[in-house]
Design a protein around this motif. Structure first.
Motif, short mmCIF file in Angstrom:
data_model
loop_
_atom_site.label_atom_id
_atom_site.label_comp_id
_atom_site.label_asym_id
_atom_site.label_seq_id
_atom_site.Cartn_x
_atom_site.Cartn_y
_atom_site.Cartn_z
N CYS A 29 -28.73 -36.42 2.78
CA CYS A 29 -29.72 -35.50 3.34
C CYS A 29 -29.03 -34.26 3.92
N LEU A 30 -27.96 -34.47 4.67
CA LEU A 30 -27.23 -33.36 5.28
C LEU A 30 -26.49 -32.55 4.22
N LEU A 31 -25.95 -33.24 3.20
CA LEU A 31 -25.19 -32.56 2.15
C LEU A 31 -26.10 -31.67 1.30
N LEU A 32 -27.30 -32.13 1.00
CA LEU A 32 -28.24 -31.31 0.24
C LEU A 32 -28.62 -30.04 1.01
N ALA A 33 -28.73 -30.16 2.33
CA ALA A 33 -29.01 -28.99 3.16
C ALA A 33 -27.83 -28.02 3.12
N GLY A 50 -18.58 -33.57 7.87
CA GLY A 50 -19.64 -33.80 8.85
C GLY A 50 -20.76 -34.66 8.30
N SER A 51 -21.10 -34.47 7.02
CA SER A 51 -22.14 -35.27 6.39
C SER A 51 -21.76 -36.74 6.36
N PHE A 93 -34.86 -30.83 5.33
CA PHE A 93 -35.83 -30.42 4.32
C PHE A 93 -36.40 -29.04 4.65
N SER A 94 -36.66 -28.79 5.93
CA SER A 94 -37.17 -27.48 6.35
C SER A 94 -36.13 -26.39 6.08
N VAL A 131 -35.31 -32.18 -4.91
CA VAL A 131 -35.25 -32.34 -3.46
C VAL A 131 -36.52 -33.01 -2.94
N THR A 132 -37.68 -32.58 -3.47
CA THR A 132 -38.96 -33.16 -3.05
C THR A 132 -39.06 -34.62 -3.47
N MET A 133 -38.56 -34.94 -4.68
CA MET A 133 -38.55 -36.33 -5.14
C MET A 133 -37.69 -37.21 -4.24
N TYR A 134 -36.65 -36.61 -3.65
CA TYR A 134 -35.75 -37.37 -2.78
C TYR A 134 -36.33 -37.50 -1.38
#
Length: 312
Positions: A113-117, A148-149, A212-213, A249-252
């Motif tokens: 989650c953090l890595l995708l951001a 950090g992720s 996500f935001s 991203v939305t699917m995740y």
């Protein structure tokens, strides 16, 4: 009573699985095996390409190599056990194995989650602030993002795993899921877990809604910048790339948010396991395709690697 409580902390669980024992389930199980092999192959190739080709030694691909490694670990933590249980008919899992599965799953889910951001921030800087990119995405920054992720995901997972597994499970030991996941396990607990659920909700805000935001805001800014481009071809390509990224991203995040940010009383039997398929099996397969294999630099690197191995 004391013996029963002790047993409730250490006894084996039963994973009801994703499939029944019917003939059609064998087809779906075979499909899962194919997806698993594809995921391992795609992500391994991606990591090797990034390591070998100097053109891919950029912050974006550095972060992507960590995403690929997380996806390999995550699907390997779940699918082999699930398939082995289906083929053998034995659906039991020890308390220790279940705890390890929870720990590794939460570590990788939180870290991803953090890595995708971080990856969306990289794209935002590259497109919206290209002149400042070497400073804003320096070697120190990209290592800090990746490290950090992993670190934050591991710390959060340690806390949640220790807390969730300390609850007594006095009744049924059958988890209506294909792996040990906290929301499904909480339904088996015979004590009030409201306080812990609030902690899960807070973690959901940190690991799900906030990233996500940030991702959504990054891609909105990217699209606004893309719309100002003079080249229609560049606009079309950039818009297509952003659209594919947001779909994945939305699917995740969508099923993940729906699973972890609802009270235990709103979870219906078996519902969570079908939602979990998206963020545990499907997105690890799609990530390399969407983020990399549609990129000409990656395709060129793959061509060079195949050519080099053939000549060798």
């Amino acid at each position: 009573m004391m013996g029963q409580e002790n047993h409730s902390f250490t006894g084996d669980f039963i994973l009801l699985g994703l499939f029944s024992s019917s003939q059609s389930s064998l087809v779906f199980c075979s499909l899962i095996v194919i997806i698993f092999i594809m995921t391992i192959t795609e992500n391994t190739i991606m990591i090797l390409l990034i390591l070998r080709d100097s053109r891919l030694h950029t912050p974006m691909y550095f972060l992507l190599s960590h995403l690929s490694f997380m996806d390999i670990l995550h699907i390997s933590n779940i699918v082999p056990k699930m398939v082995a249980d289906f083929l053998s008919g034995s659906r039991t899992i020890s308390f220790a194995s279940c705890g390890f599965q929870v720990f590794l799953s939460l570590t990788l889910l939180g870290g991803e989650c953090l890595l995708l951001a971080a990856m969306s921030y990289d794209r935002y800087v590259a497109i919206c602030h290209p002149l400042h990119y070497p400073i804003l995405m320096s070697d120190y920054v990209r290592i800090l993002m990746a490290g950090g992720s992993w670190l934050v995901g591991t710390v959060s997972s340690t806390v949640h795993t220790a807390y969730a597994l300390h609850f007594p499970f006095c009744g049924s030991r059958a988890i209506d899921h294909f792996f040990c996941e906290v929301p499904a396990m909480l339904k088996l607990s015979c004590v009030d877990t409201t306080l812990y659920e609030r902690g899960v909700y807070v973690s959901g805000l940190i690991f799900l809604l906030v990233p996500f935001s940030l991702i959504f805001a990054s891609y909105v800014q990217i699209l606004l910048s893309v719309l100002q481009m003079k080249s229609s071809k560049a606009r079309k390509k950039s818009f297509s790339t952003c659209s594919f990224h947001m779909i994945v991203v939305t699917m995740y995040y969508g099923p993940f948010i729906f699973t972890y940010m609802r009270p235990k009383s709103y979870h219906t039997p078996g519902q969570d396991k079908y939602l979990a398929v998206f963020y545990t099996i499907l997105t690890p397969t799609l990530n390399p395709i969407i983020y990399s294999f549609r990129n000409k630099d990656v395709l060129e690197a793959m061509k060079n690697m195949l050519k080099g191995n053939f000549l060798h």
